[in-house]
Design a protein around this motif. Structure first.
Motif, PDB file in Angstrom:
ATOM      1  N   LEU A   1      -1.176  11.471  -7.845  1.00 57.49           N
ATOM      2  CA  LEU A   1      -0.087  11.024  -6.978  1.00 57.49           C
ATOM      3  C   LEU A   1       1.266  11.541  -7.470  1.00 57.49           C
ATOM      4  O   LEU A   1       2.148  11.844  -6.653  1.00 57.49           O
ATOM      5  CB  LEU A   1      -0.069   9.491  -6.909  1.00 57.49           C
TER       6      LEU A   1
ATOM      7  N   SER B   1       3.589   6.290  -7.111  1.00 49.75           N
ATOM      8  CA  SER B   1       2.500   6.903  -7.883  1.00 49.75           C
ATOM      9  C   SER B   1       1.686   5.873  -8.650  1.00 49.75           C
ATOM     10  O   SER B   1       1.135   6.162  -9.713  1.00 49.75           O
ATOM     11  CB  SER B   1       3.053   7.965  -8.853  1.00 49.75           C
TER      12      SER B   1
ATOM     13  N   ILE C   1       1.871   3.993  -3.236  1.00 48.07           N
ATOM     14  CA  ILE C   1       1.661   5.442  -3.180  1.00 48.07           C
ATOM     15  C   ILE C   1       2.964   6.159  -3.513  1.00 48.07           C
ATOM     16  O   ILE C   1       2.984   7.124  -4.284  1.00 48.07           O
ATOM     17  CB  ILE C   1       1.145   5.847  -1.792  1.00 48.07           C
TER      18      ILE C   1
ATOM     19  N   TYR D   1       0.841  -1.208   0.000  1.00 48.48           N
ATOM     20  CA  TYR D   1       0.000   0.000   0.000  1.00 48.48           C
ATOM     21  C   TYR D   1       0.876   1.259   0.000  1.00 48.48           C
ATOM     22  O   TYR D   1       0.723   2.143  -0.847  1.00 48.48           O
ATOM     23  CB  TYR D   1      -0.915  -0.045   1.214  1.00 48.48           C
TER      24      TYR D   1
ATOM     25  N   THR E   1      -7.939   5.673   2.834  1.00 46.49           N
ATOM     26  CA  THR E   1      -7.939   7.030   2.286  1.00 46.49           C
ATOM     27  C   THR E   1      -8.455   8.014   3.319  1.00 46.49           C
ATOM     28  O   THR E   1      -9.262   7.666   4.181  1.00 46.49           O
ATOM     29  CB  THR E   1      -8.819   7.123   1.028  1.00 46.49           C
TER      30      THR E   1
ATOM     31  N   ALA F   1      -1.442   4.282  -8.486  1.00 43.53           N
ATOM     32  CA  ALA F   1      -2.738   4.368  -7.806  1.00 43.53           C
ATOM     33  C   ALA F   1      -3.512   3.059  -7.887  1.00 43.53           C
ATOM     34  O   ALA F   1      -4.179   2.670  -6.921  1.00 43.53           O
ATOM     35  CB  ALA F   1      -3.565   5.503  -8.406  1.00 43.53           C
TER      36      ALA F   1
ATOM     37  N   ALA G   1      -2.263   0.626  -5.331  1.00 45.80           N
ATOM     38  CA  ALA G   1      -2.687   1.035  -3.991  1.00 45.80           C
ATOM     39  C   ALA G   1      -4.168   0.739  -3.780  1.00 45.80           C
ATOM     40  O   ALA G   1      -4.574   0.272  -2.707  1.00 45.80           O
ATOM     41  CB  ALA G   1      -2.405   2.518  -3.779  1.00 45.80           C
TER      42      ALA G   1
ATOM     43  N   PHE H   1      -5.277   9.590  -1.102  1.00 48.79           N
ATOM     44  CA  PHE H   1      -4.208   8.880  -0.420  1.00 48.79           C
ATOM     45  C   PHE H   1      -3.349   9.875   0.355  1.00 48.79           C
ATOM     46  O   PHE H   1      -3.412  11.087   0.098  1.00 48.79           O
ATOM     47  CB  PHE H   1      -3.336   8.139  -1.440  1.00 48.79           C
TER      48      PHE H   1
END
Length: 417
Positions: A177, A153, A150, A146, A235, A155, A158, A261
């Motif tokens: 991100l 970048s 992030i 996770y 989130t 997404a 994640a 995030f």
């Protein structure tokens, strides 16, 4: 080879001539063997045949015994007296079915049962140990993936670690991100061993840096108790007071509350530099369990945008003032011509007041249109003919007029109403 023990049938008399045993007194002290022990309740017999009775043939013995007492060339046996103790070969020959079988005692079976229990316990312990190890590895892996996704970048990766994906994913994209990582990169990720809250719930402590700031948080997960685990509430929320016309990290938003995030977020507008975001325009969501970041921000005309609109409206009004028709098209004024005839090209307009002193354009972020009202005082002069008489006449026009400028159109145009 050894011979099997004699069967009862072999005790029957044979027709072959028998040899008589020596008649020496077996009780003699010079005998090398000890006398047989008397059987209880019976008299001891002297081992010699009675007169007139046939002799019983000897019981077969093993070959090993015969080799020790072989007959001489004359056909007579050695004078050695037989040993009362059976030879090992003879004893072995009689063990087959009459010897008692080994019995398993209760203590033996108790030991077997204890060993079985210990073995089962060891197997169960090993299974539990492997299961626990796999479960802890899966929990730690999900939390690490996770945070690393992030930081990279990514997404979609994640999002794949979340137990529930939000319905609004406007800010949960790689583009958002990437801007966040440029402003405040997420680095130095450390995830500790998990703590099981129940068979299906766990938590891990995580630490990292975001934009150089040290951050510690607890990530909560749910799973199947084995190797499938996902994050709960991965989130935080970014809330905007007036989202219309705004962008976050360059991506347009349409809703007030937007899941995001951990990262850095900047609010702007779609039409910079004409339109800007006014108010709190930056937010840092350090952890997924951060309190919602509420930004009081709205799209508004920048100074440059206001001047652009002013120049556009003023330019159009000047064009209208130079018109020579009584009713110029798309202009905020005109001359009534009821019951009179206006000489073509004779109309002239002159602005009497200063409408720009109270110029306050307003932006509608939803449509990106700028509107405002102007008070106009205009003198209109024209050569008119009425009842056959011609003259120059002047008329004062007083009116409040609304202008609209669509910022999405190029070149900019003014619409009067």
């Amino acid at each position: 080879m050894s011979h099997s023990p004699a069967t009862p049938s072999e005790w029957e008399p044979h027709n072959e001539p028998t040899r008589e045993l020596p008649t020496e007194d077996l009780s003699s002290d010079e005998s090398p063997t000890r006398p047989l022990d008397p059987i209880e309740g019976e008299a001891t017999r002297v081992l010699k045949p009675e007169e007139g009775q046939p002799t019983r043939p000897l019981e077969p013995v093993a070959e090993e015994a015969l080799s020790e007492h072989a007959a001489d060339s004359a056909g007579t046996f050695s004078q050695a007296e037989p040993d009362a103790t059976p030879s090992p070969a003879s004893a072995t020959a009689h063990v087959d079915e009459t010897a008692p079988r080994t019995r398993r005692t209760p203590r033996f079976w108790a030991l077997v049962a204890v060993a079985a229990v210990v073995l089962v316990a060891l197997i169960a312990w090993a299974v539990v140990a492997v299961t626990n190890s796999n479960r802890e590895r899966a929990i730690t892996s999900t939390a690490t993936t996770y945070l690393q996704s992030i930081a990279a970048s990514d997404a979609q990766a994640a999002l794949a670690t979340l137990a529930e994906r939000p319905t609004n994913e406007a800010l949960l994209t790689g583009d958002v991100l990437r801007v966040s990582q440029e402003r405040a990169p997420l680095t130095d990720i450390v995830v500790t061993s998990p703590v099981l809250d129940s068979d299906t719930r766990a938590s891990v402590s995580a630490s990292y840096k975001i934009g150089g700031r040290d951050v510690s948080t607890t990530l909560r997960l749910v799973g199947d108790g084995r190797t499938s685990w996902l994050l709960v509430d991965g989130t935080a929320d970014l809330t905007l007071s007036a989202p219309t016309g705004l962008t976050v990290n360059g991506v347009p938003v349409t809703e007030s509350t937007n899941p995001a995030f951990p990262g850095s977020y900047v609010v702007a507008t779609n039409s910079a530099p004409t339109v800007i975001a006014q108010g709190d325009t930056t937010a840092l969501l350090a952890t997924p369990d951060s309190e919602p970041a509420s930004l009081t921000v709205a799209a508004a005309l920048s100074d440059e945008g206001r001047q652009t609109v002013l120049n556009t409206v003023k330019s159009r009004l000047d064009e209208c003032l130079t018109a020579t028709e009584s009713r110029p098209a798309n202009c905020p004024f005109g001359v009534r011509t009821d019951n009179v005839e206006v000489a073509p090209g004779s109309v002239r307009f002159a602005l009497v007041n200063d409408p720009w002193a109270d110029f306050h354009p307003a932006l509608d972020p939803a449509t990106m249109r700028v509107t405002g009202r102007l008070h106009l005082s205009v003198d209109a002069t024209a050569t008119i003919t009425q009842n056959g008489l011609s003259t120059d006449a002047t008329q004062r026009l007083e009116a409040d007029r609304t202008y609209t400028v669509a910022l999405t159109q190029q070149p900019l145009a003014v619409v009067w109403s």
